[in-house]
Design a protein around this motif. Sequence first.
Motif, PDB file in Angstrom:
ATOM      1  N   ILE A  26       0.699  -1.423   0.230  1.00 29.24           N
ATOM      2  CA  ILE A  26      -0.126   0.081   0.029  1.00 29.24           C
ATOM      3  C   ILE A  26       0.757   1.297   0.065  1.00 29.24           C
ATOM      4  CG2 ILE A  26      -2.193  -1.058   1.060  1.00 29.24           C
ATOM      5  CD1 ILE A  26      -1.114  -0.117   3.770  1.00 29.24           C
ATOM      6  N   ALA A  27       2.069   1.105   0.408  1.00 29.17           N
ATOM      7  CA  ALA A  27       3.106   2.465   0.328  1.00 29.17           C
ATOM      8  C   ALA A  27       4.504   1.816   0.198  1.00 29.17           C
ATOM      9  CB  ALA A  27       2.694   3.315   1.523  1.00 29.17           C
ATOM     10  N   GLU A  28       5.206   2.578  -0.153  1.00 33.25           N
ATOM     11  CA  GLU A  28       6.385   2.363   0.036  1.00 33.25           C
ATOM     12  C   GLU A  28       7.463   3.799   0.067  1.00 33.25           C
ATOM     13  OE1 GLU A  28       8.890   1.123  -3.716  1.00 33.25           O
ATOM     14  OE2 GLU A  28       7.100   1.429  -4.737  1.00 33.25           O
ATOM     15  N   TYR A  29       8.481   3.491   0.827  1.00 31.87           N
ATOM     16  CA  TYR A  29       9.463   4.647   1.104  1.00 31.87           C
ATOM     17  C   TYR A  29      11.047   4.352   1.112  1.00 31.87           C
ATOM     18  CZ  TYR A  29       5.133   5.896   3.378  1.00 31.87           C
ATOM     19  OH  TYR A  29       3.609   6.286   3.502  1.00 31.87           O
ATOM     20  N   LYS A  30      11.480   5.302   0.473  1.00 34.67           N
ATOM     21  CA  LYS A  30      13.184   4.784   0.208  1.00 34.67           C
ATOM     22  C   LYS A  30      14.070   6.176   1.201  1.00 34.67           C
ATOM     23  CE  LYS A  30      12.911   2.570  -4.030  1.00 34.67           C
ATOM     24  NZ  LYS A  30      13.148   2.452  -5.569  1.00 34.67           N
ATOM     25  N   ASP A  33      13.654   9.983  -0.162  1.00 31.01           N
ATOM     26  CA  ASP A  33      12.489  10.350  -1.020  1.00 31.01           C
ATOM     27  C   ASP A  33      11.831  11.426  -0.598  1.00 31.01           C
ATOM     28  OD1 ASP A  33      11.010   9.312   1.069  1.00 31.01           O
ATOM     29  OD2 ASP A  33      10.541   7.299   0.004  1.00 31.01           O
ATOM     30  N   LYS A  35       9.273  11.513   1.211  1.00 27.55           N
ATOM     31  CA  LYS A  35       8.009  11.234   1.770  1.00 27.55           C
ATOM     32  C   LYS A  35       7.927  11.062   3.278  1.00 27.55           C
ATOM     33  CE  LYS A  35       7.204   7.918  -1.703  1.00 27.55           C
ATOM     34  NZ  LYS A  35       6.202   6.890  -2.164  1.00 27.55           N
ATOM     35  N   ARG A  36       6.731  11.606   3.910  1.00 25.33           N
ATOM     36  CA  ARG A  36       6.788  11.314   5.368  1.00 25.33           C
ATOM     37  C   ARG A  36       5.715  10.233   5.424  1.00 25.33           C
ATOM     38  NH1 ARG A  36       6.177  17.491   7.347  1.00 25.33           N
ATOM     39  NH2 ARG A  36       7.012  16.534   9.623  1.00 25.33           N
ATOM     40  N   PRO A  37       5.898   9.041   6.102  1.00 22.80           N
ATOM     41  CA  PRO A  37       5.001   8.000   6.355  1.00 22.80           C
ATOM     42  C   PRO A  37       4.018   8.401   7.215  1.00 22.80           C
ATOM     43  CG  PRO A  37       7.218   7.318   6.453  1.00 22.80           C
ATOM     44  CD  PRO A  37       7.324   8.893   6.209  1.00 22.80           C
ATOM     45  N   VAL A  38       2.706   8.359   7.094  1.00 22.26           N
ATOM     46  CA  VAL A  38       1.648   8.386   7.952  1.00 22.26           C
ATOM     47  C   VAL A  38       0.786   7.244   8.234  1.00 22.26           C
ATOM     48  CG1 VAL A  38      -0.414   9.496   8.327  1.00 22.26           C
ATOM     49  CG2 VAL A  38       1.702  10.832   7.215  1.00 22.26           C
ATOM     50  N   ILE A  39       0.682   6.814   9.402  1.00 22.67           N
ATOM     51  CA  ILE A  39      -0.114   5.780   9.662  1.00 22.67           C
ATOM     52  C   ILE A  39      -1.452   5.594   8.848  1.00 22.67           C
ATOM     53  CG2 ILE A  39      -1.454   4.299  11.423  1.00 22.67           C
ATOM     54  CD1 ILE A  39       1.594   4.630  12.227  1.00 22.67           C
ATOM     55  N   PRO A  40      -1.579   4.525   8.134  1.00 25.40           N
ATOM     56  CA  PRO A  40      -2.716   4.880   7.129  1.00 25.40           C
ATOM     57  C   PRO A  40      -4.024   4.264   7.669  1.00 25.40           C
ATOM     58  CG  PRO A  40      -1.367   2.911   6.618  1.00 25.40           C
ATOM     59  CD  PRO A  40      -0.870   3.316   7.979  1.00 25.40           C
ATOM     60  N   LEU A  41      -4.648   4.911   8.419  1.00 25.31           N
ATOM     61  CA  LEU A  41      -5.801   4.598   9.467  1.00 25.31           C
ATOM     62  C   LEU A  41      -7.088   4.460   8.383  1.00 25.31           C
ATOM     63  CD1 LEU A  41      -5.758   6.808  12.569  1.00 25.31           C
ATOM     64  CD2 LEU A  41      -4.995   4.228  12.472  1.00 25.31           C
ATOM     65  N   PHE A  43      -7.235   2.442   6.116  1.00 23.20           N
ATOM     66  CA  PHE A  43      -7.409   1.098   5.904  1.00 23.20           C
ATOM     67  C   PHE A  43      -8.255   0.433   7.136  1.00 23.20           C
ATOM     68  CE2 PHE A  43      -4.248   2.007   2.883  1.00 23.20           C
ATOM     69  CZ  PHE A  43      -4.620   1.357   1.742  1.00 23.20           C
ATOM     70  N   LYS A  44      -7.913   0.821   8.235  1.00 24.79           N
ATOM     71  CA  LYS A  44      -8.640   0.274   9.482  1.00 24.79           C
ATOM     72  C   LYS A  44     -10.212   0.543   9.254  1.00 24.79           C
ATOM     73  CE  LYS A  44      -9.228   1.693  14.247  1.00 24.79           C
ATOM     74  NZ  LYS A  44      -9.265   0.276  14.920  1.00 24.79           N
TER      75      LYS A  44
END
Lengths: 140, 151
Positions: A26-30, A33, A35-41, A43-44
Amino acid sequence: MLNYRLRRREPKERPPPDYDDRYEVIAEYKAGDGKRPVIPLIFKFLREGTLVKYLLILLLVLNLLLLSTLALNAWAAYELSSAQSNAAEILAGRHTPFVKAREVGVTGDARIIELTFSTGVDALDSLVWVRRVYVKVGVG
Amino acid sequence: MSDADVADVYVNFDALLKVYEHFVRKLPKEAMGFLLGDRYTYRGKEWIEVTDYVPVEAEASETRVTPLEGALVKVGKLLQRKKLLIVGWAHSHPGYGCFLSNIDVETQRRYFPYDYQVALVVDPYSMEYDIFVLRGDTYVRPYFKEVIKRG
């Protein structure tokens, strides 16, 4: 103690989730890059809030239905009101294809004309609140 | 997809959610726990999967967190039961962003010394998180992916 299993276990060969149909990435981070990852709520919510989800979808459908009905009625009202001033022409077969005219009686020197709005689809027509109006057209 | 697209870390959404829910419950204090999973190889590249999270009872303040005595024994028993590895640790930084402090780096170096062991930091207020690994004297973000297991 934390490493008690590490000493006994070597990594197993296994394809990563990218190759596994049971998983969805659902997401990828390197590194770097930006990008600031955020908890994907979300999907909950999508997975666990099943009842709420269906209620919201139902509400959305009802809203769309209501909006469509309002738009259809506004259109019908516009067509009928403009047809009222051209009733004689409509009776002669000219003007809008959505309004039909029919002479239903005579009073004095005037004819009474019934104007009926129809889209040609019965299901849509049943949603129109005012489909029929009458207009007196004077003679001479 | 080429082999270069194989990430270093695959974080399961359920584990991420467990971490987040634990940290929110403990607000405004910090909290911590262990990331459980397993390590694998694929065509010579090593990768880990984070499949579960176990909270660790800890003495915590707004800026510091230390595991309580006995908490680690519980985790050890759980690991035996689930047949999982500790693939890293997670802790919260309530309101001050995702990074590793000097103390965090020291914790990582001392207790999670393996190359594959990661540190997950979550700011429960902003819902942001990040994953780090130690490389020499500093820490970097590995290539990681969030995954959902269907069904």
